[in-house]
Design a protein around this motif. Structure first.
Motif, PDB file in Angstrom:
ATOM      1  N   GLY A 202      10.388 -24.305  11.946  1.00  0.00           N
ATOM      2  CA  GLY A 202       9.896 -23.477  10.833  1.00  0.00           C
ATOM      3  C   GLY A 202       9.119 -22.138  11.204  1.00  0.00           C
ATOM      4  O   GLY A 202       8.558 -21.291  10.375  1.00  0.00           O
ATOM      5  N   ALA A 203       9.592 -21.749  12.330  1.00  0.00           N
ATOM      6  CA  ALA A 203       9.025 -20.475  12.844  1.00  0.00           C
ATOM      7  C   ALA A 203       9.663 -19.298  12.258  1.00  0.00           C
ATOM      8  O   ALA A 203      11.164 -18.981  12.803  1.00  0.00           O
ATOM      9  CB  ALA A 203       8.784 -20.163  14.686  1.00  0.00           C
ATOM     10  N   TYR A 204       9.133 -18.420  11.528  1.00  0.00           N
ATOM     11  CA  TYR A 204       9.840 -16.939  11.390  1.00  0.00           C
ATOM     12  C   TYR A 204       8.784 -16.121  11.096  1.00  0.00           C
ATOM     13  O   TYR A 204       7.508 -16.294  11.228  1.00  0.00           O
ATOM     14  CB  TYR A 204      10.741 -17.299  10.034  1.00  0.00           C
ATOM     15  CG  TYR A 204      10.022 -17.668   8.744  1.00  0.00           C
ATOM     16  CD1 TYR A 204       9.774 -16.534   7.819  1.00  0.00           C
ATOM     17  CD2 TYR A 204       9.593 -19.014   8.501  1.00  0.00           C
ATOM     18  CE1 TYR A 204       9.106 -16.925   6.592  1.00  0.00           C
ATOM     19  CE2 TYR A 204       9.214 -19.121   7.377  1.00  0.00           C
ATOM     20  CZ  TYR A 204       8.649 -18.141   6.476  1.00  0.00           C
ATOM     21  OH  TYR A 204       7.972 -18.416   5.341  1.00  0.00           O
ATOM     22  N   GLY A 205       8.992 -14.861  10.938  1.00  0.00           N
ATOM     23  CA  GLY A 205       8.001 -13.823  10.826  1.00  0.00           C
ATOM     24  C   GLY A 205       6.763 -13.925  10.307  1.00  0.00           C
ATOM     25  O   GLY A 205       5.562 -13.928  10.780  1.00  0.00           O
TER      26      GLY A 205
ATOM     27  N   LYS B 189      12.657 -10.119  27.114  1.00  0.00           N
ATOM     28  CA  LYS B 189      12.346 -10.845  28.112  1.00  0.00           C
ATOM     29  C   LYS B 189      12.915 -12.117  28.363  1.00  0.00           C
ATOM     30  O   LYS B 189      12.662 -13.057  29.254  1.00  0.00           O
ATOM     31  CB  LYS B 189      10.546 -11.023  28.257  1.00  0.00           C
ATOM     32  CG  LYS B 189      10.137  -9.539  28.453  1.00  0.00           C
ATOM     33  CD  LYS B 189       8.556  -9.940  28.268  1.00  0.00           C
ATOM     34  CE  LYS B 189       7.865  -8.409  28.655  1.00  0.00           C
ATOM     35  NZ  LYS B 189       6.267  -8.676  28.274  1.00  0.00           N
ATOM     36  N   ASP B 190      13.706 -12.717  27.398  1.00  0.00           N
ATOM     37  CA  ASP B 190      14.449 -13.966  27.317  1.00  0.00           C
ATOM     38  C   ASP B 190      13.351 -15.098  27.087  1.00  0.00           C
ATOM     39  O   ASP B 190      13.258 -16.159  27.417  1.00  0.00           O
ATOM     40  CB  ASP B 190      15.039 -14.048  28.386  1.00  0.00           C
ATOM     41  CG  ASP B 190      16.082 -15.514  28.322  1.00  0.00           C
ATOM     42  OD1 ASP B 190      16.755 -15.675  27.102  1.00  0.00           O
ATOM     43  OD2 ASP B 190      16.219 -16.297  28.940  1.00  0.00           O
ATOM     44  N   PHE B 191      12.141 -14.603  26.356  1.00  0.00           N
ATOM     45  CA  PHE B 191      11.197 -15.641  26.183  1.00  0.00           C
ATOM     46  C   PHE B 191      11.237 -16.164  24.572  1.00  0.00           C
ATOM     47  O   PHE B 191      10.772 -17.460  24.310  1.00  0.00           O
ATOM     48  CB  PHE B 191       9.722 -15.019  26.210  1.00  0.00           C
ATOM     49  CG  PHE B 191       9.381 -14.532  27.697  1.00  0.00           C
ATOM     50  CD1 PHE B 191       9.860 -14.902  28.889  1.00  0.00           C
ATOM     51  CD2 PHE B 191       8.121 -13.842  27.742  1.00  0.00           C
ATOM     52  CE1 PHE B 191       9.456 -14.806  30.055  1.00  0.00           C
ATOM     53  CE2 PHE B 191       7.800 -13.311  29.017  1.00  0.00           C
ATOM     54  CZ  PHE B 191       8.590 -13.956  30.282  1.00  0.00           C
ATOM     55  N   VAL B 192      12.056 -15.567  23.633  1.00  0.00           N
ATOM     56  CA  VAL B 192      12.362 -15.970  22.403  1.00  0.00           C
ATOM     57  C   VAL B 192      13.977 -15.634  22.018  1.00  0.00           C
ATOM     58  O   VAL B 192      14.405 -14.885  22.767  1.00  0.00           O
ATOM     59  CB  VAL B 192      11.341 -15.388  21.419  1.00  0.00           C
ATOM     60  CG1 VAL B 192       9.887 -16.074  21.566  1.00  0.00           C
ATOM     61  CG2 VAL B 192      11.580 -14.118  21.202  1.00  0.00           C
TER      62      VAL B 192
ATOM     63  N   MET C 255      14.525 -16.112  11.980  1.00  0.00           N
ATOM     64  CA  MET C 255      14.166 -17.448  12.549  1.00  0.00           C
ATOM     65  C   MET C 255      13.712 -17.092  14.130  1.00  0.00           C
ATOM     66  O   MET C 255      14.355 -16.271  14.674  1.00  0.00           O
ATOM     67  CB  MET C 255      14.854 -18.462  12.421  1.00  0.00           C
ATOM     68  CG  MET C 255      15.441 -18.856  10.955  1.00  0.00           C
ATOM     69  SD  MET C 255      13.969 -19.067   9.864  1.00  0.00           S
ATOM     70  CE  MET C 255      13.463 -20.797  10.598  1.00  0.00           C
ATOM     71  N   VAL C 256      12.729 -17.857  14.543  1.00  0.00           N
ATOM     72  CA  VAL C 256      12.351 -17.733  16.067  1.00  0.00           C
ATOM     73  C   VAL C 256      12.240 -19.042  16.662  1.00  0.00           C
ATOM     74  O   VAL C 256      11.742 -19.930  16.202  1.00  0.00           O
ATOM     75  CB  VAL C 256      10.873 -16.886  16.046  1.00  0.00           C
ATOM     76  CG1 VAL C 256      10.484 -16.963  17.431  1.00  0.00           C
ATOM     77  CG2 VAL C 256      10.898 -15.640  15.331  1.00  0.00           C
TER      78      VAL C 256
END
Length: 111
Positions: A19-22, A52-55, A73-74
Motif C-alpha cells: 500500500g506504499a504510495y506518495g 540509488k536502486d533503493f526503491v 506505487m513504491v
C-alpha cells in the motif's frame, strides 16, 4: 549513508508494504514524526532513492477516489533494505551510552 528523510521514506514504504504510495508515505511520516513534508520533497527524494536502486516505483491503476488518476506505487528493494538496516544500526551504535540532559532554561540557545 542514507539521510534522515531517506530513511524515513524507506521505513514508511517498508511498513506500508503493497500500500506504499506518495500520499500514504507522507501520512505515515507525519504520524510518526509529528512533522509534515511537502509532496515535492517526497517525490524528489523518491527519485534519488530510485536512482540509488533503493526503491522501485511504477504507476498503479487509476482509482475513483483520486478522480481516475493513478497512484505512484513504491516498493523498497533489497539494496534499500540493506541501506536502511545499516543506517538504523549506525544510529543505534552511536546512541549507546549517550546521556541526554536538558539544559536549564537560562542556558538554552534561542537559535
Amino acid at each position: 549513508m542514507l539521510g534522515e528523510f531517506e530513511y524515513l521514506i524507506l521505513t514508511a514504504a517498508s511498513r506500508l508494504g503493497g500500500g506504499a504510495y506518495g500520499a500514504s508515505i507522507r501520512l505515515e511520516i507525519a504520524e510518526a514524526t509529528g512533522r509534515s513534508c511537502s509532496i515535492g520533497a517526497l517525490y524528489t527524494t523518491l527519485g534519488r532513492l530510485e536512482e540509488k536502486d533503493f526503491v522501485k516505483t511504477w504507476m498503479g491503476e487509476p482509482t475513483p477516489e483520486r478522480g481516475g488518476r493513478p497512484k505512484r506505487m513504491v516498493r523498497i528493494t533489497s539494496s534499500g533494505v540493506l541501506a536502511a538496516t545499516a543506517f538504523y544500526e549506525a544510529v543505534t551504535r552511536v546512541t549507546r551510552g549517550a546521556e541526554w540532559e536538558l539544559l536549564p532554561e537560562s542556558e538554552r540557545s534561542t537559535a
